[in-house]
Write a protein that holds these residues in place. Structure first.
Motif, PDB file in Angstrom:
ATOM      1  N   GLU A  30     -12.434   7.653   5.184  1.00 46.20           N
ATOM      2  CA  GLU A  30     -12.225   6.061   5.220  1.00 46.20           C
ATOM      3  C   GLU A  30     -12.925   4.980   4.347  1.00 46.20           C
ATOM      4  N   GLN A  31     -14.321   5.278   4.623  1.00 43.90           N
ATOM      5  CA  GLN A  31     -15.270   4.954   3.759  1.00 43.90           C
ATOM      6  C   GLN A  31     -15.182   5.286   1.893  1.00 43.90           C
ATOM      7  N   LYS A  34     -12.601   3.407   0.587  1.00 37.42           N
ATOM      8  CA  LYS A  34     -12.701   1.888   0.183  1.00 37.42           C
ATOM      9  C   LYS A  34     -13.450   1.880  -0.545  1.00 37.42           C
ATOM     10  N   LYS A  37     -11.196   3.153  -4.061  1.00 39.62           N
ATOM     11  CA  LYS A  37     -10.376   1.458  -4.478  1.00 39.62           C
ATOM     12  C   LYS A  37     -11.374   0.374  -5.067  1.00 39.62           C
ATOM     13  N   ALA A  38     -12.038  -0.302  -4.004  1.00 45.22           N
ATOM     14  CA  ALA A  38     -13.042  -1.175  -4.979  1.00 45.22           C
ATOM     15  C   ALA A  38     -13.637  -0.944  -6.670  1.00 45.22           C
ATOM     16  N   ASP A 235     -19.444  -7.017   1.139  1.00 49.05           N
ATOM     17  CA  ASP A 235     -18.145  -7.167   1.110  1.00 49.05           C
ATOM     18  C   ASP A 235     -17.461  -6.520  -0.408  1.00 49.05           C
ATOM     19  N   GLU A 237     -14.798  -5.187  -1.620  1.00 42.10           N
ATOM     20  CA  GLU A 237     -13.331  -5.698  -2.549  1.00 42.10           C
ATOM     21  C   GLU A 237     -14.154  -6.456  -3.383  1.00 42.10           C
TER      22      GLU A 237
END
Length: 406
Positions: A30-31, A34, A37-38, A235, A237
């Motif tokens: 999952e990490q 992230k 995607k970022a 953060d 994203e």
């Protein structure tokens, strides 16, 4: 009952004993997701900073998910190779090591990341232009959770000072060194996302002025994860949007597309890990209650070394309505307080105490202090649990000692 995926901590403790490190492999994936995607829109490459957790099965899980690896010793490199990595997938970032270790890394075929002018000079004398190299630059940015984990400030031992850029270039020209990457790492737990962009822009300026043939820019890591409810985190994203914008602008101005590298360690594995310990004694002193567990600073040194906060749960009674305030302490002959003044559901002798965020720098910094054994490690992945390291025994404590007849 507190559970990790579909396994209660009681069942895990009964199966493998305590103390026990348990890792959630799906949380690691999952990490990774992230981060990918970022930073969509760049030619991204992730390098797992494996010093955080070097179990070979965790390395194999990283490789399965297309994550390369960053090592700080040749021993870590040998583990990575055993996990299936090719040498070219391994970046070696030493700090103050003997040159013989650098030579071993070269012989293994690792990618070299050099962090001092003396090392650069010696490397040039021996290898000249025969090997591609990366340069670790100290950007002179003070950032990170504490001074102990801030690595990019002016007084840090890490990297070549950005103020020595002209000297770097002189050595590069002298030996015809093939500089294909620039690297920086400001430190762990930085709270202000703009520091990555600030550091990146310093590397961009070096690239424009001195290094026209780069293949990648490595921005390190240090992303802040949550250690308690409502904790400040990086953060990802928001940071990603900012980094993607300035990085793509750099590539356009630079005249070629280069890879964007990051080296996440703690970000990938911290929250996946739990240290399970059993309550040996519940002691009510005047004005203070103690829960003494079958673990200590020998298994999780971060609270004592860095004053780090780790959330602590009564895994046997996580939702109990009756609560008390405790100091959660270890069994080492030393002050080893995991958590002070923690209000949690009432603890009884034999309960399983769960210490969160034990994936990063738990086992990797563990020791045999007080001649205690290091715990077993278990991985829960896709709903199945696997033992990935056996608990030590007295044989492990004795195996390298030489018995004399005195």
């Amino acid at each position: 009952m507190f559970s990790i995926q579909n396994y209660t901590v009681e069942s895990l403790a009964n199966q493998f004993g305590t103390p026990l490190y348990v890792y959630d492999g799906n949380k690691i994936e999952e990490q990774i997701g992230k981060m990918r995607k970022a930073y969509e829109g760049t030619n991204l490459k992730l390098k797992y900073a494996c010093k955080a957790l070097t179990n070979i099965n965790i390395m194999k899980l990283m490789r399965k998910n297309g994550v390369d690896i960053d090592v700080v010793s040749t021993q870590e490199a040998h583990l990575a190779i055993l996990a299936g990595y090719e040498p070219h997938q391994i970046q070696y970032t030493p700090s103050g090591v003997a040159f013989s270790e650098v030579q071993e890394a070269v012989a293994l075929g690792l990618r070299m990341n050099l962090d001092s002018l003396p090392l650069l000079e010696k490397f040039g004398q021996i290898y000249g232009s025969s090997l591609p190299i990366c340069l670790r630059i100290n950007p002179h940015i003070m950032e990170g959770g504490t001074i102990k984990i801030s690595t990019g400030h002016k007084d840090s031992k890490f990297g070549i000072s950005i103020e020595q850029a002209d000297e770097i270039y002189e050595v590069v020209k002298k030996y015809g060194l093939r500089v294909v990457g620039l690297h920086q790492h400001t430190g762990s737990d930085f709270k202000n996302a703009h520091v990555i962009i600030e550091a990146a822009e310093k590397l961009f300026e070096l690239a424009y002025k001195y290094f026209p043939n780069l293949e990648f820019i490595d921005l390190g890591s240090g992303f802040k994860v949550a250690y308690k409810e409502d904790d400040h985190i990086t953060d990802m994203e928001k940071l990603g949007k900012g980094v993607v914008k300035v990085f793509n602008e750099f590539c356009e101005k630079y005249g070629k597309e280069v890879e964007l590298w990051f080296e996440p360690g703690k970000f990938l594995v911290s929250e996946c890990g739990y240290l399970l310990a059993r309550a040996n004694v519940v002691k009510h002193n005047p004005g203070r209650n103690f829960v003494g567990v079958d673990s200590g600073l020998n298994h999780l040194i971060r609270p004592m070394m860095y004053d780090a906060y780790h959330e602590i749960v009564n895994g046997s009674n996580p939702d109990g309505e009756e609560k008390e305030k405790y100091d959660i302490v270890g069994y080492i002959c030393e002050t080893d307080t995991f958590g002070k003044d923690r209000t949690i559901p009432v603890v009884n002798e034999g309960d399983i105490i769960v210490i969160k965020n034990a994936g990063a720098y738990g086992f990797s910094m563990a020791s045999n202090y007080n001649s205690r054994f290091r715990p077993a490690e278990a991985l829960v992945y896709n709903g199945e649990v696997h033992l990935i390291r056996k608990r030590e025994t007295m044989e492990d404590i004795l195996k390298n000692q030489v018995m004399l007849e005195l």
